[in-house]
Design a protein around this motif. Structure first.
Motif, short mmCIF file in Angstrom:
data_model
loop_
_atom_site.label_atom_id
_atom_site.label_comp_id
_atom_site.label_asym_id
_atom_site.label_seq_id
_atom_site.Cartn_x
_atom_site.Cartn_y
_atom_site.Cartn_z
N TYR A 1 30.38 40.17 102.54
CA TYR A 1 31.50 41.11 102.68
C TYR A 1 32.36 40.80 103.91
CZ TYR A 1 30.63 44.64 99.04
OH TYR A 1 30.52 45.31 97.84
N THR A 2 31.88 39.93 104.80
CA THR A 2 32.65 39.57 105.98
C THR A 2 33.99 38.98 105.56
OG1 THR A 2 30.62 39.14 107.21
CG2 THR A 2 32.66 38.23 108.11
N ASN A 3 35.06 39.45 106.17
CA ASN A 3 36.41 39.11 105.70
C ASN A 3 36.95 37.88 106.43
OD1 ASN A 3 38.56 39.48 104.00
ND2 ASN A 3 39.46 41.18 105.12
N SER A 4 36.32 36.74 106.21
CA SER A 4 36.71 35.51 106.90
C SER A 4 37.94 34.88 106.25
CB SER A 4 35.55 34.52 106.90
OG SER A 4 35.13 34.24 105.59
N GLU A 5 38.62 34.03 107.01
CA GLU A 5 39.84 33.38 106.55
C GLU A 5 39.57 31.93 106.17
OE1 GLU A 5 42.84 33.85 109.50
OE2 GLU A 5 42.96 36.02 109.26
N LEU A 6 40.51 31.35 105.44
CA LEU A 6 40.43 29.94 105.09
C LEU A 6 40.63 29.06 106.33
CD1 LEU A 6 42.55 29.75 101.81
CD2 LEU A 6 40.08 30.04 102.04
N THR A 7 39.97 27.91 106.33
CA THR A 7 40.24 26.89 107.33
C THR A 7 41.49 26.11 106.90
OG1 THR A 7 38.93 25.22 106.17
CG2 THR A 7 37.76 26.64 107.75
N GLU A 8 41.96 25.22 107.78
CA GLU A 8 43.10 24.37 107.39
C GLU A 8 42.71 23.49 106.21
OE1 GLU A 8 46.30 24.41 108.32
OE2 GLU A 8 45.64 26.26 109.29
N ASN A 9 41.49 22.97 106.22
CA ASN A 9 41.03 22.18 105.07
C ASN A 9 40.97 23.03 103.82
OD1 ASN A 9 39.92 19.60 104.02
ND2 ASN A 9 38.07 20.83 103.68
N GLY A 10 40.57 24.30 103.97
CA GLY A 10 40.51 25.21 102.84
C GLY A 10 41.89 25.44 102.23
N ARG A 11 42.91 25.50 103.06
CA ARG A 11 44.27 25.68 102.54
C ARG A 11 44.74 24.45 101.77
NH1 ARG A 11 44.45 28.45 107.63
NH2 ARG A 11 44.67 30.69 107.22
N ILE A 12 44.34 23.28 102.24
CA ILE A 12 44.67 22.06 101.49
C ILE A 12 43.92 22.05 100.16
CG2 ILE A 12 44.56 19.53 101.50
CD1 ILE A 12 44.74 19.70 104.59
N GLN A 13 42.66 22.47 100.19
CA GLN A 13 41.87 22.52 98.95
C GLN A 13 42.53 23.42 97.90
OE1 GLN A 13 38.10 23.94 100.38
NE2 GLN A 13 37.25 21.88 100.62
N VAL A 14 42.97 24.60 98.32
CA VAL A 14 43.53 25.53 97.32
C VAL A 14 44.88 25.03 96.81
CG1 VAL A 14 42.24 27.50 98.22
CG2 VAL A 14 44.59 27.12 99.00
N MET A 15 45.59 24.26 97.63
CA MET A 15 46.83 23.66 97.13
C MET A 15 46.51 22.62 96.05
SD MET A 15 49.23 25.30 98.48
CE MET A 15 50.57 24.27 97.89
N ARG A 16 45.42 21.90 96.23
CA ARG A 16 45.02 20.94 95.19
C ARG A 16 44.58 21.65 93.91
NH1 ARG A 16 42.00 15.64 97.82
NH2 ARG A 16 43.57 15.21 99.43
N ALA A 17 43.87 22.77 94.08
CA ALA A 17 43.49 23.55 92.91
C ALA A 17 44.74 24.07 92.19
CB ALA A 17 42.58 24.70 93.31
N ALA A 18 45.71 24.53 92.98
CA ALA A 18 46.96 25.03 92.40
C ALA A 18 47.69 23.93 91.64
CB ALA A 18 47.86 25.59 93.50
N LYS A 19 47.70 22.73 92.22
CA LYS A 19 48.33 21.58 91.54
C LYS A 19 47.60 21.27 90.24
CE LYS A 19 51.13 18.00 91.40
NZ LYS A 19 52.61 18.18 91.21
N ARG A 20 46.30 21.34 90.28
CA ARG A 20 45.48 21.07 89.09
C ARG A 20 45.82 22.05 87.96
NH1 ARG A 20 39.80 20.03 88.18
NH2 ARG A 20 39.44 20.34 85.95
N LEU A 21 46.14 23.29 88.31
CA LEU A 21 46.35 24.33 87.30
C LEU A 21 47.82 24.64 87.04
CD1 LEU A 21 43.54 26.79 88.46
CD2 LEU A 21 43.52 25.38 86.39
N GLU A 22 48.73 23.92 87.68
CA GLU A 22 50.14 24.32 87.59
C GLU A 22 50.71 24.19 86.18
OE1 GLU A 22 52.64 22.01 90.11
OE2 GLU A 22 52.15 20.09 89.17
N ASN A 23 50.15 23.31 85.36
CA ASN A 23 50.65 23.16 83.99
C ASN A 23 49.79 23.89 82.96
OD1 ASN A 23 52.89 21.49 84.70
ND2 ASN A 23 51.48 19.75 84.93
N THR A 24 48.86 24.68 83.44
CA THR A 24 48.04 25.52 82.56
C THR A 24 48.72 26.88 82.43
OG1 THR A 24 46.00 24.42 83.27
CG2 THR A 24 45.78 26.59 82.24
N ALA A 25 48.93 27.31 81.21
CA ALA A 25 49.56 28.62 81.00
C ALA A 25 48.57 29.72 81.39
CB ALA A 25 49.98 28.77 79.55
#
Length: 225
Positions: A24-48
């Motif tokens: 439940y601890t409300n921790s934030e993303l690291t800089e690497n974590g933000r890059i990771q989620v951008m890659r996930a977003a790119k992976r899913l950008e053409n998925t409806a």
């Protein structure tokens, strides 16, 4: 009518790097974590994707926002998709857990279906809230594609459920990486797992792939077989 469900684990957060228990601890993303989620977003950008949901903890919500952005989507939060409530485990370094909480730590490793977090949540109650939440959403949006950003233990528990495993077999389910993608279909009251914790979009910025604990966990699991 088939409904599709995409689960995205939140990107790398401080607890993942510092090796401190953050449920439940409300921790934030690291800089690497933000890059990771951008890659996930790119992976899913053409998925409806029709609807985006997330745990209300910052690390999951930020992940969902990144994935929703290419779709001009909005994100609804639901606390039922939070990580397990660790109670007294919260904020404790992983290396200290077996010494401070030997009984619950042994259950975490070997018999998680018996786990009751001290002053926190049981694994059974955790699974029940996740299953309730995900079943409610797929029935609310028949025929649509839903994306939910959530947490590692949550995805592990749901993956076992999608495979039809009892909670007693949770140790047979692998941990997934930060910002990995799991996909299941829901039809006629049942889930079918299609993609199981795929992290191929991360390559060199994988979190668990570069951590010593993960290598030790693989050895431990192999020795138990």
């Amino acid at each position: 009518m088939k409904t599709s469900l995409i689960l995205v684990r939140h990107g790398e957060a401080r607890g993942n790097i510092d090796r401190v228990f953050h449920g439940y601890t409300n921790s934030e993303l690291t800089e690497n974590g933000r890059i990771q989620v951008m890659r996930a977003a790119k992976r899913l950008e053409n998925t409806a994707i029709d609807y985006f949901y997330a745990s209300d903890l910052k690390r999951a919500y930020e992940t969902a926002l990144a994935v929703a952005k290419p779709h001009n989507g909005t994100v609804a939060t639901d606390p039922r998709f939070r990580e397990i409530n660790g109670g007294q485990w919260e904020g404790v370094p992983w290396d200290d857990l077996p010494h401070q909480f030997p009984e619950s730590y042994t259950h975490w490793l070997d018999t998680p279906y018996l786990l009751q977090m001290p002053e926190g949540e049981s694994m059974e109650a955790f699974r029940n809230r996740l299953v309730e939440a995900v079943t409610e959403l797929v029935n609310q949006h028949p025929g649509k594609t839903l994306c939910i950003a959530t947490h590692g233990t949550a995805i592990r528990v749901l993956t076992g459920y999608f495979k039809g495993m009892p909670l007693s077999r949770l140790t047979d389910v692998e941990w997934c990486d930060n910002a990995s993608i799991t996909v299941a279909d829901y039809e006629n009251g049942a889930f079918t797992l299609l993609i199981d914790g795929d992290n191929s979009h991360l390559a060199d910025i994988s979190t668990i792939g570069n951590q010593a604990w993960w290598q030790e966990e693989q050895k431990r699991r192999k020795n138990k077989i």
